[in-house]
Design a protein around this motif. Sequence first.
Motif, PDB file in Angstrom:
ATOM      1  N   ALA A 138       0.821  -1.218   0.000  1.00 18.14           N
ATOM      2  CA  ALA A 138       0.000   0.000   0.000  1.00 18.14           C
ATOM      3  C   ALA A 138       0.853   1.265   0.000  1.00 18.14           C
ATOM      4  O   ALA A 138       0.534   2.239  -0.695  1.00 18.14           O
ATOM      5  CB  ALA A 138      -0.921  -0.011   1.211  1.00 18.14           C
ATOM      6  N   GLU A 139       1.949   1.278   0.764  1.00 22.73           N
ATOM      7  CA  GLU A 139       2.791   2.476   0.793  1.00 22.73           C
ATOM      8  C   GLU A 139       3.433   2.706  -0.574  1.00 22.73           C
ATOM      9  O   GLU A 139       3.501   3.843  -1.054  1.00 22.73           O
ATOM     10  CB  GLU A 139       3.873   2.346   1.868  1.00 22.73           C
ATOM     11  N   VAL A 140       3.877   1.632  -1.216  1.00 22.01           N
ATOM     12  CA  VAL A 140       4.467   1.748  -2.539  1.00 22.01           C
ATOM     13  C   VAL A 140       3.445   2.290  -3.528  1.00 22.01           C
ATOM     14  O   VAL A 140       3.723   3.231  -4.292  1.00 22.01           O
ATOM     15  CB  VAL A 140       4.998   0.384  -3.026  1.00 22.01           C
ATOM     16  N   LYS A 141       2.239   1.734  -3.518  1.00 25.15           N
ATOM     17  CA  LYS A 141       1.221   2.147  -4.484  1.00 25.15           C
ATOM     18  C   LYS A 141       0.737   3.564  -4.220  1.00 25.15           C
ATOM     19  O   LYS A 141       0.197   4.223  -5.120  1.00 25.15           O
ATOM     20  CB  LYS A 141       0.045   1.162  -4.452  1.00 25.15           C
ATOM     21  N   SER A 148      -3.034   7.885  -9.229  1.00 22.71           N
ATOM     22  CA  SER A 148      -4.280   7.312  -8.712  1.00 22.71           C
ATOM     23  C   SER A 148      -4.972   6.436  -9.746  1.00 22.71           C
ATOM     24  O   SER A 148      -5.801   5.587  -9.392  1.00 22.71           O
ATOM     25  CB  SER A 148      -5.230   8.432  -8.267  1.00 22.71           C
ATOM     26  N   THR A 149      -4.622   6.622 -11.020  1.00 24.77           N
ATOM     27  CA  THR A 149      -5.243   5.820 -12.072  1.00 24.77           C
ATOM     28  C   THR A 149      -4.570   4.452 -12.216  1.00 24.77           C
ATOM     29  O   THR A 149      -5.058   3.596 -12.948  1.00 24.77           O
ATOM     30  CB  THR A 149      -5.148   6.559 -13.420  1.00 24.77           C
TER      31      THR A 149
END
Length: 318
Positions: free
Chosen positions: A197-200, A205-206
């Motif tokens: 999650a931190e990486v993403k 946002s797309t």
Amino acid sequence: MTPKDIRLANPILGNLMIAGVAQGTTMAAPALFPRLPTALRGFQLAQLGDEATRVYNTRRAPGAATKQVKVSWQGQSYTVDQHAIDVPIPRELIQEQDEARRLNVGANLDISRVAVNTALQILNLNYEMEAAAIACDAAAYGANVLALAGGTKWSAATGKPVTDVRNNTEAIRKATGRRPNTLVLGAGVLNALTMNAEVKGYLPSTNLGPATIEQLKTILNVPAIVVADAVVTSDAGVVSDVWGNNAILAYAPNIGADGSGLSLGEPAFGFTSWLEGHPFVETPYYQRETKSWIYGATFERKPTLVRGSAGFLFTNPA
């Protein structure tokens, strides 16, 4: 006869050997332990102490003596170990292949190529395993180890790999004056890292898919990321990852194939002392006892840890 002579005497097998070397460099061992070419099986390489990072009063009045710094040369000894393997091919298989080729039956599979490729893969895997055993040993790093568990694992929703890598980039920089340039990921760690999650959170946002290797390089601020895909099979048939559930961040000098680019002052994590011309294909010979042609290869090299403080080990990240 030199390795070069052997390759010239066996151009087909020699070319396969060269391809095997290229294939081996995609493994993780040369990334952490860059090749240090040598013509000797044992040698000593002088290394600078920490004089270059100390503060000196360099101001000088006209006519006054110039400040002198005594450099302490810390000799590091390097040796190579010889690794060799033979692959026997029964003459019956060669006879059958020749007959099938004459009759144009099936694929034209060159058995000698299979034998040599098998030998080279075994030698490269042994090199990879030896390097992994050194790099995955927490004792080599001193305080530069982070054991992840539970919610801190990179596979957990609350894991913070970006924070972990960036913070410990500073640990290496403060210890060596160099920022790490290489991150080796155990094969199972890659998926956890790309889906974290931190990486993403650093992606547009797309972007709903996993992060790519190129995106990870930018996010983690590491020029090179190597995924250690090598596996080993036990006698019982159990397959496991050579590099296990680990990630290694390190500074590895960029050394040319001829040794160019090596600076004695660089705080390298490690080197591989690598005998010039290796690995090479042995000249095949016929063994009367087994009625087989013997195809072999030899590889003289040895990975050596130089400075554990130039690396950082993350254990159990996935």
